[in-house]
Scaffold this motif. Structure first.
Motif, mmCIF file in Angstrom:
data_model
loop_
_atom_site.group_PDB
_atom_site.id
_atom_site.type_symbol
_atom_site.label_atom_id
_atom_site.label_comp_id
_atom_site.label_asym_id
_atom_site.label_seq_id
_atom_site.Cartn_x
_atom_site.Cartn_y
_atom_site.Cartn_z
ATOM 1 N N UNK A 1 -8.811 -18.447 20.560
ATOM 2 C CA UNK A 1 -8.521 -20.006 20.707
ATOM 3 C C UNK A 1 -9.565 -20.722 20.294
ATOM 4 N N UNK A 2 -9.218 -21.812 19.573
ATOM 5 C CA UNK A 2 -10.141 -22.648 18.905
ATOM 6 C C UNK A 2 -10.068 -24.015 19.282
ATOM 7 N N UNK A 3 -11.218 -24.645 19.924
ATOM 8 C CA UNK A 3 -10.885 -25.949 20.376
ATOM 9 C C UNK A 3 -10.675 -27.091 19.814
ATOM 10 N N UNK A 4 -10.981 -27.108 18.442
ATOM 11 C CA UNK A 4 -10.487 -28.053 17.482
ATOM 12 C C UNK A 4 -10.191 -27.553 16.235
ATOM 13 N N UNK A 5 -9.004 -26.844 16.092
ATOM 14 C CA UNK A 5 -8.613 -26.142 14.655
ATOM 15 C C UNK A 5 -8.527 -27.162 13.480
ATOM 16 N N UNK A 6 -8.480 -28.392 13.611
ATOM 17 C CA UNK A 6 -8.618 -29.190 12.452
ATOM 18 C C UNK A 6 -8.731 -30.694 13.024
ATOM 19 N N UNK A 7 -9.312 -31.501 12.310
ATOM 20 C CA UNK A 7 -9.713 -32.740 12.339
ATOM 21 C C UNK A 7 -10.323 -33.314 11.430
ATOM 22 N N UNK A 8 -11.204 -34.447 11.659
ATOM 23 C CA UNK A 8 -11.932 -35.313 10.549
ATOM 24 C C UNK A 8 -13.344 -35.174 10.731
ATOM 25 N N UNK A 9 -14.401 -35.156 9.855
ATOM 26 C CA UNK A 9 -15.760 -35.324 10.079
ATOM 27 C C UNK A 9 -16.333 -36.409 9.380
ATOM 28 N N UNK A 10 -16.871 -37.517 9.989
ATOM 29 C CA UNK A 10 -17.375 -38.686 9.311
ATOM 30 C C UNK A 10 -18.763 -38.163 8.401
ATOM 31 N N UNK A 11 -18.995 -39.084 7.458
ATOM 32 C CA UNK A 11 -20.023 -38.895 6.508
ATOM 33 C C UNK A 11 -21.492 -38.405 7.367
ATOM 34 N N UNK A 12 -22.042 -37.538 6.710
ATOM 35 C CA UNK A 12 -23.436 -37.074 7.290
ATOM 36 C C UNK A 12 -23.161 -36.848 8.891
ATOM 37 N N UNK A 13 -22.383 -36.107 9.036
ATOM 38 C CA UNK A 13 -21.970 -35.676 10.427
ATOM 39 C C UNK A 13 -21.560 -34.244 10.697
ATOM 40 N N UNK A 14 -21.438 -33.835 11.973
ATOM 41 C CA UNK A 14 -20.827 -32.622 12.230
ATOM 42 C C UNK A 14 -19.998 -32.374 13.351
ATOM 43 N N UNK A 15 -19.166 -31.514 13.459
ATOM 44 C CA UNK A 15 -18.440 -31.182 14.460
ATOM 45 C C UNK A 15 -18.507 -29.763 15.200
ATOM 46 N N UNK A 16 -18.661 -29.708 16.367
ATOM 47 C CA UNK A 16 -18.947 -28.146 17.197
ATOM 48 C C UNK A 16 -17.657 -27.646 17.430
ATOM 49 N N UNK A 17 -17.308 -26.536 16.981
ATOM 50 C CA UNK A 17 -16.065 -25.791 17.444
ATOM 51 C C UNK A 17 -16.479 -24.511 18.542
ATOM 52 N N UNK A 18 -15.674 -24.752 19.520
ATOM 53 C CA UNK A 18 -15.611 -23.668 20.548
ATOM 54 C C UNK A 18 -14.583 -22.700 20.238
ATOM 55 N N UNK A 19 -15.016 -21.503 20.214
ATOM 56 C CA UNK A 19 -14.068 -20.306 20.020
ATOM 57 C C UNK A 19 -14.083 -19.503 21.212
ATOM 58 N N UNK A 20 -12.681 -19.072 21.745
ATOM 59 C CA UNK A 20 -12.884 -18.173 22.839
ATOM 60 C C UNK A 20 -12.075 -16.885 22.588
ATOM 61 N N UNK A 21 -12.662 -15.568 22.887
ATOM 62 C CA UNK A 21 -11.899 -14.339 22.308
ATOM 63 C C UNK A 21 -10.786 -14.052 23.400
ATOM 64 N N UNK A 22 -9.633 -13.972 23.383
ATOM 65 C CA UNK A 22 -8.663 -13.888 24.281
ATOM 66 C C UNK A 22 -8.245 -12.400 24.299
ATOM 67 N N UNK A 23 -9.008 -11.380 23.735
ATOM 68 C CA UNK A 23 -8.627 -9.961 23.859
ATOM 69 C C UNK A 23 -9.836 -9.168 23.766
ATOM 70 N N UNK A 24 -10.921 -9.433 24.869
ATOM 71 C CA UNK A 24 -11.960 -8.796 24.901
ATOM 72 C C UNK A 24 -11.776 -7.430 25.322
ATOM 73 N N UNK A 25 -11.404 -6.439 24.597
ATOM 74 C CA UNK A 25 -11.213 -5.047 25.056
ATOM 75 C C UNK A 25 -11.896 -4.018 24.225
#
Length: 210
Positions: free
Chosen positions: A53-77
């Motif tokens: 599961x990805x918190x923000x799978x798509x979007x925009x990033x402004x100039x000289x900026x960044x975006x943090x993406x949180x990823x969750x593993x749905x099947x930790x077996x």
């Protein structure tokens, strides 16, 4: 042969490692950077989308900026340990939506802490990526300075043939006349810029022949 895109995609870290018995609730974070002077769009794809599961799978990033993406593993077996999946990050032009950059990062679920790569190795990788971003920003600033200096030199070339201050010249006002010292300074600047362009052209041709 992989297709080349005009703008590199900068992502940290370079890989994502989940721990089966970790204390992070099987969540990890990575950052997508935009060091460019214009906004970009991004979209994240996965080779095995149902596992994450990805918190923000798509979007925009402004100039000289960044975006943090949180990823969750749905099947930790235990059966999923050691399997390497990939996330692909595409960046594109906001208006035309034409792809301008692409990068893939590996994602893996590890059974125990001993399987995690050493922290020093991870730090070296992150440091290398930051250095690439810093060098890119320096190169952009350098090109901008050279462009402005070149335009200024062209304007100065127009002034050089004019008569010195104090000489009679009916068609031009006094403030357009240059002193002797000013002409020497202008000539030096034009020579420096010409030398830079010749040196760059020489290096470019040598790189093409290697």
């Amino acid at each position: 042969m992989a297709k080349k895109y005009p703008f590199p995609v900068f992502v940290l870290p370079q890989s994502i490692k989940f721990k089966l018995n970790g204390k992070t609730n099987h969540k990890e974070l990575f950052t997508v950077y935009n060091p460019y002077g214009f906004a970009i769009k991004y979209k994240i794809y996965s080779t095995c989308s149902f596992k994450y599961s990805i918190s923000d799978p798509e979007g925009e990033i402004q100039p000289d900026s960044s975006v943090d993406i949180i990823v969750r593993h749905n099947a930790p077996t235990i059966s999923n340990c050691g399997t390497i999946d990939k996330f692909r990050i595409n960046t594109c032009d906001i208006i035309t939506e034409k792809i301008t950059g692409r990068k893939s990062i590996e994602v893996i679920l590890l059974e125990c802490e001993d399987e995690i790569a050493t922290e020093s190795s991870a730090r070296r990788t992150d440091s290398s990526s930051r250095e690439q971003m810093r060098e890119h920003n320096i190169l952009v600033s350098k090109k901008s300075f050279v462009f402005i200096a070149t335009i200024a030199a062209i304007a100065m070339l127009v002034w050089l043939p004019l008569k010195d201050t104090g000489e009679k010249h009916d068609s031009l006002p006094d403030y357009l006349h240059l002193t002797c010292i000013s002409k020497i300074a202008v000539s030096f600047l034009i020579g420096a810029i010409s030398t830079y362009h010749l040196f760059s052209f020489h290096n470019h041709n040598r790189a093409l022949t290697m």
